[in-house]
Structures are given as C-alpha cells and as structure tokens.
Design a protein around this motif. Structure first.
Motif, PDB file in Angstrom:
ATOM      1  N   UNK A 138       0.957  -1.164   0.061  1.00  0.00           N
ATOM      2  CA  UNK A 138      -0.124   0.097   0.125  1.00  0.00           C
ATOM      3  C   UNK A 138       0.990   1.341  -0.120  1.00  0.00           C
ATOM      4  N   UNK A 139       2.090   1.183   0.081  1.00  0.00           N
ATOM      5  CA  UNK A 139       3.144   2.396  -0.329  1.00  0.00           C
ATOM      6  C   UNK A 139       3.976   2.733   0.800  1.00  0.00           C
ATOM      7  N   UNK A 140       3.940   2.002   1.816  1.00  0.00           N
ATOM      8  CA  UNK A 140       5.018   2.308   2.828  1.00  0.00           C
ATOM      9  C   UNK A 140       6.447   2.219   2.343  1.00  0.00           C
ATOM     10  N   UNK A 141       7.253   3.158   2.422  1.00  0.00           N
ATOM     11  CA  UNK A 141       8.549   3.199   1.921  1.00  0.00           C
ATOM     12  C   UNK A 141       9.633   2.456   2.905  1.00  0.00           C
ATOM     13  N   UNK A 142       9.028   2.042   4.126  1.00  0.00           N
ATOM     14  CA  UNK A 142       9.892   1.399   4.839  1.00  0.00           C
ATOM     15  C   UNK A 142       9.118   0.582   6.186  1.00  0.00           C
ATOM     16  N   UNK A 143       9.970  -0.231   6.936  1.00  0.00           N
ATOM     17  CA  UNK A 143       9.100  -1.216   7.786  1.00  0.00           C
ATOM     18  C   UNK A 143      10.174  -1.502   8.810  1.00  0.00           C
ATOM     19  N   UNK A 144      10.051  -1.114   9.952  1.00  0.00           N
ATOM     20  CA  UNK A 144      11.073  -1.123  11.033  1.00  0.00           C
ATOM     21  C   UNK A 144      10.358  -1.784  12.205  1.00  0.00           C
ATOM     22  N   UNK A 145      11.131  -2.708  12.750  1.00  0.00           N
ATOM     23  CA  UNK A 145      10.628  -3.247  13.994  1.00  0.00           C
ATOM     24  C   UNK A 145      10.774  -2.582  15.332  1.00  0.00           C
ATOM     25  N   UNK A 146       9.971  -2.410  16.132  1.00  0.00           N
ATOM     26  CA  UNK A 146      10.111  -1.549  17.195  1.00  0.00           C
ATOM     27  C   UNK A 146      11.239  -2.421  18.197  1.00  0.00           C
ATOM     28  N   UNK A 147      11.472  -3.541  18.249  1.00  0.00           N
ATOM     29  CA  UNK A 147      12.508  -4.217  18.845  1.00  0.00           C
ATOM     30  C   UNK A 147      13.928  -3.936  18.180  1.00  0.00           C
ATOM     31  N   UNK A 148      13.987  -3.337  17.203  1.00  0.00           N
ATOM     32  CA  UNK A 148      15.260  -3.007  16.488  1.00  0.00           C
ATOM     33  C   UNK A 148      15.867  -2.019  17.303  1.00  0.00           C
ATOM     34  N   UNK A 174      14.362   9.128   3.876  1.00  0.00           N
ATOM     35  CA  UNK A 174      14.485  10.632   3.593  1.00  0.00           C
ATOM     36  C   UNK A 174      15.206  10.922   2.169  1.00  0.00           C
ATOM     37  N   UNK A 175      16.081   9.994   1.965  1.00  0.00           N
ATOM     38  CA  UNK A 175      17.232  10.387   0.928  1.00  0.00           C
ATOM     39  C   UNK A 175      16.526   9.727  -0.467  1.00  0.00           C
ATOM     40  N   UNK A 176      14.958   9.493  -0.234  1.00  0.00           N
ATOM     41  CA  UNK A 176      14.477   9.063  -1.494  1.00  0.00           C
ATOM     42  C   UNK A 176      14.360   7.539  -1.795  1.00  0.00           C
ATOM     43  N   UNK A 177      15.123   6.632  -0.909  1.00  0.00           N
ATOM     44  CA  UNK A 177      15.230   5.304  -1.103  1.00  0.00           C
ATOM     45  C   UNK A 177      13.849   4.573  -0.382  1.00  0.00           C
ATOM     46  N   UNK A 178      13.680   3.471  -0.786  1.00  0.00           N
ATOM     47  CA  UNK A 178      12.831   2.314   0.016  1.00  0.00           C
ATOM     48  C   UNK A 178      13.760   1.860   0.927  1.00  0.00           C
ATOM     49  N   UNK A 179      13.460   1.479   2.098  1.00  0.00           N
ATOM     50  CA  UNK A 179      14.460   0.758   2.991  1.00  0.00           C
ATOM     51  C   UNK A 179      13.868  -0.303   3.859  1.00  0.00           C
ATOM     52  N   UNK A 180      14.166  -1.513   3.536  1.00  0.00           N
ATOM     53  CA  UNK A 180      13.777  -2.625   4.603  1.00  0.00           C
ATOM     54  C   UNK A 180      15.040  -3.272   5.086  1.00  0.00           C
ATOM     55  N   UNK A 181      14.981  -3.227   6.515  1.00  0.00           N
ATOM     56  CA  UNK A 181      16.148  -4.047   6.813  1.00  0.00           C
ATOM     57  C   UNK A 181      16.329  -5.341   6.440  1.00  0.00           C
TER      58      UNK A 181
END
Lengths: 232, 232
Positions: free
Chosen positions: B102-112, B125-132
DNA sequence: TTCGTTCTAAATCTTTGGATTGATAAAATA
DNA sequence: TATTTTATCAATCCAAAGATTTAGAACGAA
C-alpha cells in the motif's frame, strides 16, 4: 559465520567467456566456495544443475541464445533447493521485478564491485534473499506502482458492501461457476430462493446477469481474490 | 551527505504515549530532523499531515483504535510526497508485504536498535525504500511464494490455446460481460454465428456456460490479465 | 484437386436464466 | 411494541442461453 559452514557449490552461467573466466577466478578466490561448473550456455547449465545440484547458480540474464529469465524459470520448476542469483547489465526495474517474481534470490549488476557480488553470494548462500540497496529501491518503486491503480479502484464506492451475508454466500458460489441448482443444493435451500437472492444481488451491483455480477465481484476485491496488474 | 540537506520534517504516530515520547527524543537528537508532530491517534495524524505536510511519517501499525495500514492507505491517497515508514511489533511476512504494497517506504521493528530506526529514516528521507535485511528476506519469500502457484498453473495444459483467433475475440467480449446481441453487434456478425462460436468455446474449454468460460479465461491468463493470489 | 479448418448462418428445440409479484417467519432495530 | 431487514419459498412469464444439425464460402495444406 562463513568459516563454520561447509563449502557452497556454485555454478556460473554467462555467455561471455571472458566474463565467465573473470567471475570464476573471483569466486574461486573465496575459500568457502567450490565452483562446480562454468558454462556459456543456459541449456548446458540446466543439465549441469540436474547433475551436480549446486547450492548457488550465478545466471547471466542478458544472453542472446536463450533468455536467462526463462532459464531461471525452468530451473525453479525442477524444485531443487538451488538458489539462483541473476547477473545483469541493466538496473531496469521491470527486469529486476520479473527476475525476483520467478524466484531469483538475488540480482546483481555486472558493473558492481566484485566485493558486492561476493557479498550477495554470501547472503543468498546463508538462505537470505539479497538485493543491493539501489536495486531494492527500484524493485519497490515498481512493486508499489503496480498496485497503485488497484488501490484507487478500491477507493470508489464498492457496491459489494451492500450485500447481506447470505447474498455474499450466493455470490461466492456464482463466482465458482455454479448455476441455480448447484447453489440451491450447496446452501440447502430451494432454487426459487436462490433466484430471489441472485436478483437482489443484480439490483445491488447494478448488473444485468450473472456473468456481469461475477466480473464485478472479481474486479472489486470480492473475498480474498484480487486482480493485479502485474504481468510476467 | 546528510549535513548538506535541509532538515526533514517528521511526524510520529504511536498509540503508546511512552513509545511516542521515546521515539520523539530519539529522532530529535538527530540534528537533521524536525519533529513537527507526535500523536497517539491515526485520525489526528491524518489531519496533521494535511496541515504540516511532513516529509516523513513514522506510523505504528499495531494500533487498536484505527488500523495503521488503513491509515497509511488513506495518507497515500492524499497524493502528497509524504513518505511513510511503518513501525511494527511483528516481523510477520504478510504484514510487511501488505505495508509495502500500500505504499510504505520502510518497515522497522520496534525491537530493533534505535540506530536502525534512524538509518531507516535517513534512507527513506534520501528517497530510497528501506527494508532491513531480515525483513527484506521475509518480504521476498512471501512475494515469491505468492507467484509460485501462478507459475504452476501456466505450466499445465492451457485449453485457451485451442481457440481460434475469432473465438478468442468472442471470449474477450464474453469476459467483458456482453450477451449474444452485444457480441454480434460489436463483431458485425449475426447472433446465430456468435452462438456457434460460443458453443465451440464451451467445447474447447470443457465448460457448461458462459460464466464458467469467463472464469476459466480469467484464471488462465487470458489476454494480458493475470490473477494473483496476493491479497491486501 | 481434395481435404481440413475456419467463419459464417439458419432452424429448431430444450433448458436455464431473469423479472415480477406476493407471502411467511424470524431477527434485528428503532 | 412497532417497524424494518433478512431469509425463505411459490407461481408465473418471457427472454436468453445452450445444444444440435446442417450448410455454404473461403482458405491453406497435402
């Protein structure tokens, strides 16, 4: 971590024999990889894979003779636990997307530093899927774009929400190709009752016949079915 | 690189006010980010976004009141260039997939680790899509699994290949919800001819009626339409 | 040329689908 | 309690869909 694992067996495929030699040397230099084969032909590669069951295949997907993507697909269909990394000259989003879609566990550009390639092999060898940051970005942009239209569709008024739960059941059976008799039998109600429900469904969905009702249902996210605009 | 850019404006959304405070402090400590708002309500967040047009939104998607994914979808529909990072307690593949879809540019776990969160913000912020890396792996496994059945389907005998080109035209019109009269009118042939074609189609596709024919067509890659097993 | 295929069409017949009206009973809701 | 919604069923009636047979014209392949 790498030093505790058994050596990973690697197969190399690139139609350019110079590249092939270069990659072979590069990978061979890493102590933890055995290059079990190197070939310029995708067809030969498939036979070698059947024979040697390598852990990793580095597959050039810009080959003239046989399409590398097609080769990947054929290898995937073998159902082995061989993991494939696509090697490409292009960072084209569509190419990346298609490669990942058919099961490539990694995608590395030929122009990337050799350390990058080794890192990718390490990651994929460790069971992960690896896409370099820049390509991953490309992938997700393409991925999100391909779902954007769909989201817009679900935005407008969905007539399916007006259906009662019983009508949904009937529609569900309609979308499975049932006729009145079939639906009546499966819901243990009379055929005339089914007709009533179906007529109400037509009214609510503003359609004229069952085919249109089924099409409306499928195109508007009925049940857990979703149409996507993504094509191979 | 970061020090040359203007400050990115960040909005925080988390129903747990303790978490919210913690994240706010964390992000505020980074010199390059302005926290323009922090709220525990998704609905308030949407209004704040309309008002302040933040560059980045950190959205908790495990909120009881309003579903975070739904909130993301609504924000995306605004068509702003606000980029959303999903914050979640779960590394569930399905959740990750849906968020990215649905368009999220990133996904981060709270435990990280907090550094991981900051890094994600930097990248997005730099325009990338980031997934750990770990989540990216999950995503691709899910992604590839969701296309696997489809590949298998296209592997088995496709009865559509037996259709003549004229029959394909007729079937195409059937899949658009036309009746005999409609098809006859569009192809400039008589209704009886259409009936003949349709009957031949039924024979070749081994179905009993038009609805089943349409369903077969849609499920077997007719035209450039593809059904996917992926659902939101 | 002959044979097979495809596209076209008509005639006939049976079955199914769809529209409409009306009615009952249970359940939810105001 | 009164009212509305939902689910159930029946009886029509007409239109549409589907099955079957037959057949001519065009076209390409054997």
């Amino acid at each position: 971590m790498r030093e505790f694992k058994r050596k990973s067996r690697v197969l190399l495929v690139d139609d350019n024999s110079d590249h092939l030699r270069g990659i072979k040397e590069l990978v061979s230099l890493e102590g933890c990889y055995d290059v079990v084969g190197a070939t310029t032909s995708a067809n030969v590669a498939i036979n070698l894979i059947k024979k040697y069951r390598p852990d990793i295949v580095l597959m050039d997907i810009n080959m003239p003779e046989k399409d590398g993507l097609q080769a990947i697909q054929e290898i995937e269909k073998l159902g082995l636990d061989t993991r494939i990394i696509a090697l490409s000259g292009y960072d084209d989003a569509d190419l990346i997307f298609r490669a990942m879609k058919i099961g490539a566990k990694g995608y590395v550009l030929k122009t990337m530093a050799s350390a990058q390639l080794i890192y990718a092999i390490d990651e994929v060898s460790a069971g992960k899927v690896y896409l370099p940051s820049a390509l991953s970005s490309r992938f997700f942009e393409y991925f999100q774009r391909s779902f954007k239209d769909e989201a817009v569709v679900s935005d407008e008024e969905n007539l399916l929400t007006y259906l009662t739960s019983r009508e949904e059941e009937v529609l569900e059976l309609l979308t499975q190709g049932n006729n009145y008799k079939g639906i009546a039998g499966k819901l243990f109600i009379s055929e005339t009752t089914v007709k009533t429900h179906v007529n109400n469904i037509f009214q609510k969905l503003q359609v004229n016949d069952r085919t249109q009702a089924v099409l409306y249902a499928l195109n508007n996210g009925f049940g857990n079915r979703k149409r996507s605009k993504v094509a191979v």
